[in-house]
Design an enzyme around this catalytic site. Structure first.
Site, short mmCIF file in Angstrom:
data_model
loop_
_atom_site.label_atom_id
_atom_site.label_comp_id
_atom_site.label_asym_id
_atom_site.label_seq_id
_atom_site.Cartn_x
_atom_site.Cartn_y
_atom_site.Cartn_z
N ARG A 64 43.08 41.54 38.02
CA ARG A 64 42.09 40.56 39.81
C ARG A 64 42.17 40.34 40.08
NH1 ARG A 64 38.37 36.87 38.21
NH2 ARG A 64 39.60 34.35 39.49
N THR A 78 29.64 37.38 33.54
CA THR A 78 31.01 38.63 33.74
C THR A 78 30.13 39.49 32.74
OG1 THR A 78 32.08 36.70 34.90
CG2 THR A 78 32.65 37.87 32.88
N ASP A 104 35.86 31.51 43.05
CA ASP A 104 37.03 31.06 42.43
C ASP A 104 38.18 30.17 42.43
OD1 ASP A 104 35.24 31.47 39.34
OD2 ASP A 104 36.57 33.57 39.17
N SER A 110 41.15 32.10 37.50
CA SER A 110 39.85 32.66 36.55
C SER A 110 39.93 31.70 35.29
CB SER A 110 40.61 33.86 36.00
OG SER A 110 39.33 34.60 35.31
N GLY A 117 31.95 31.82 32.71
CA GLY A 117 32.72 31.18 33.48
C GLY A 117 33.52 30.48 32.91
#
Ligand code: DON
Length: 587
Positions: A125, A396, A438, A467, A490
């Protein structure tokens, strides 16, 4: 009128067109028989037909959003690589052929389960730059600005290169140069633009046009046309440097220098020190069970594994079996379970290096039992305070890989929004993420996805933003690999991933049906049951409204790519909702 939705208990082996592929003599056995699949009837008006076929491979299977990237993985398995080698090849290839979400300027999560029983997860991340501060995205009145979404300030420190290289060094069998070769080739020699990239660029031209991508992906404002051979020399150079020098080319070398220089020119805050300090982290997978099946999922800094696990535990505690699929009782129970798990997510989860995450409690069966008891079958429970809006988006990308030895990798990677912050670093050839959104940039106020999150996910320098990515690997009750799954979308990543799992385990759907079945979503706030358009029968919709749910229809709910074991091999399905070039690659 829509037909009522019921599972017809017809073993699919009885349907000639759905007979499982025979296993060939001499092939590795793909494990014990899986229970017969059952046919399903979707609501009238639902966009997909039940009973479609999945792709099949008797040796290995790769499912991603871009078939050229899946093919890159196949090339590596064919050359003797394992699932981790292939996954890293797919990841770098997506950065070339699927720039909307594939990346080296973003980050992600990988869950690995080797055929010898080892399991691992790696967290790559992004982290907040050292110059980040709690209120950096608030205006004078304390309201969030869009600087966390677009432009130079929106980026966290990228983790993708570090994470993929680290995964490869521990679990792969090939060199970085070998697994990156297909990506480098496609960047250097070009790949053919398809209509899906064209339309994606066309719909993003407004914000991409503000930055340097306009000179590379557009010609006088017109996106690259389908059929164009698109070469990315700057990206090819960058990838070649990473292949030759390792991740230090990115974090300590010329690529990083160029990134930092661009940030300085554009008003961003990522420094050389940020890049030097970035590390991908190995984390212990969340290992849980659901009705005798075993799941390996991602712990924080993703909330995905906790929320998937907590939801499934609530559903398991709610009864020996789930209500008939697609009924009001089904939608109410699922919605209520998600609502409870998201309340915990939004208030308690954050980077475990910064907040005390009650992982054991949230994933315990006992806690799920206490939550299941709070679900009234005849009345919806309101979520405490509202005001959030949900925003559609699928930007994503998840890919699932199973190799010819039964090793499995589930990876989800992102720039966050489509093309991330829209900032394209033209000297080094890639987009930067807008992952800073985020974080709860204003705790208590909704972010881009309508998520209302708390202090646990407030911005702090060096912190990972929470996340929802949920790469997951499921074993059957005999301990054999069954399903590799995950999604984009999401917060809907969590709900879509878990519904594919439920469709396979509880409802015994084929993977093709499990992926095509209409999906629903609840994230606590907004306090609304979200359903794909025409995804509920009239009766079911009336039923959930009667017990108090607000219902909202959404165009498409998440973007899943999954692989599942079947007789004699593996089935793969790339998300039918996004069409385009998504695809599987298998032998
Ligand atoms: O990590 C997350 O949860 C988000 N950045 C994922 C974003 C996403 O899936 C975009 N699509 N809507």
């Amino acid at each position: 009128m829509r037909a009522s939705l019921r599972l017809l208990v017809v073993p699919l082996a009885l349907l000639a067109c759905r007979a499982p592929a025979p296993s060939s003599a001499g092939l590795r056995s793909a494990g014990p028989a899986i229970p017969a699949r059952r046919a399903v009837t979707f609501p009238d008006g639902w966009r997909f037909k039940a009973g479609e076929k999945a792709a099949f491979g008797d040796r290995f299977m790769i499912a991603s959003n871009q078939v050229l990237a899946s093919n890159a993985g196949s090339e590596i398995v064919e050359a003797g690589g394992n699932a981790v080698d292939a996954a890293v090849a797919v990841g770098f290839a997506l950065a070339v052929t699927y720039p909307v979400a594939g990346n080296i300027g973003g980050g992600g999560f990988m869950v690995i389960r080797m055929a010898d029983g080892r399991s691992a997860t790696i967290d790559y991340r992004e982290i907040a730059p050292l110059a980040a501060s709690r209120n950096m995205y608030l205006d004078a009145a304390g309201n969030p600005t869009n600087e966390s979404i677009i432009g130079y300030k929106a980026s966290g420190v990228p983790g993708a290169v570090a994470g993929m290289a680290e995964a490869l060094s521990k679990y792969g069998s090939m060199s970085l140069a070998q697994v990156m070769a297909p990506a480098i080739r496609m960047a250097r020699d070009g790949f053919v633009v398809d209509s899906s990239l064209y339309y994606s660029l066309r719909s993003s031209s407004g914000y991409l046009g503000r930055f340097d991508a306009k000179d590379v992906f557009y010609d006088n404002g017109e996106p690259l046309k389908p059929g164009t051979l698109f070469k990315q020399p700057a990206l090819a150079r960058t990838l070649q440097q990473i292949a030759d020098q390792g991740p230090s080319a990115f974090y300590r070398g010329t690529v990083g220098d160029s990134l930092v220089a661009a940030m300085q020119r554009g008003g961003g805050i990522i420094t050389k020190r940020d890049l030097e300090q970035y590390t991908a982290l190995w984390r212990t997978p969340i290992k849980s069970t659901y009705r005798g099946y075993t799941m390996f999922t991602m712990p924080p800094s993703s909330s995905g594994g906790i929320v998937v696990t907590e939801t499934l535990n609530i559903l398991e505690a709610a009864g020996d079996s789930l209500p008939t699929w697609g009924t009001a009782a089904y939608a109410h129970l699922l919605g209520s379970a998600y609502q409870r798990a998201f309340i915990d997510r939004n208030s308690k989860l954050g980077d475990p290096a910064f907040v005390n995450v009650p992982l054991e409690q949230l994933t315990s069966k006992r806690y799920a039992q206490s939550l299941a008891k709070t679900i009234d079958p005849d009345r919806k429970t309101p979520t405490p305070s509202d005001g959030a809006q949900i925003v559609d988006g699928m930007h994503t990308t998840h890919y699932s890989v199973v190799d010819d030895k039964g090793n499995a990798v589930a990876t989800t990677t992102t720039l966050n929004n489509g093309y991330g912050s829209a900032v394209y670093l033209k000297n080094v050839g890639f987009f930067m993420n807008d992952e800073m959104d985020d974080f709860a940039s204003a705790p208590g106020k909704p972010n881009m996805f309508g998520l209302v999150q708390g202090e646990a996910n407030a911005i702090a320098p060096g912190k990972r933003m929470l996340s929802a990515m949920s790469p997951t690997i499921v074993l059957d009750p005999q301990g054999e690999l069954l399903l590799v799954v995950g999604a984009a979308g999401g917060p809907r990543i969590i709900t879509a991933t878990s519904q594919v799992i439920l469709n396979v385990i509880d409802y015994r759907m084929t993977l093709a049906d499990a992926m095509r079945a209409p999906r629903l979503h609840h994230q606590a706030l907004p306090d609304t049951l979200m359903v794909e358009t025409n995804g509920l029968t009239t009766e079911a919709e009336a039923g959930v409204r009667r017990i108090g749910h607000a219902v909202r229809y959404l165009g498409g709910l998440a973007n899943v790519n999954a692989v599942m074991r079947v007789a004699g091999g593996w089935e793969g399905v790339s998300e039918p909702r996004v069409g385009g070039t998504g695809g599987t690659s298998a032998r």
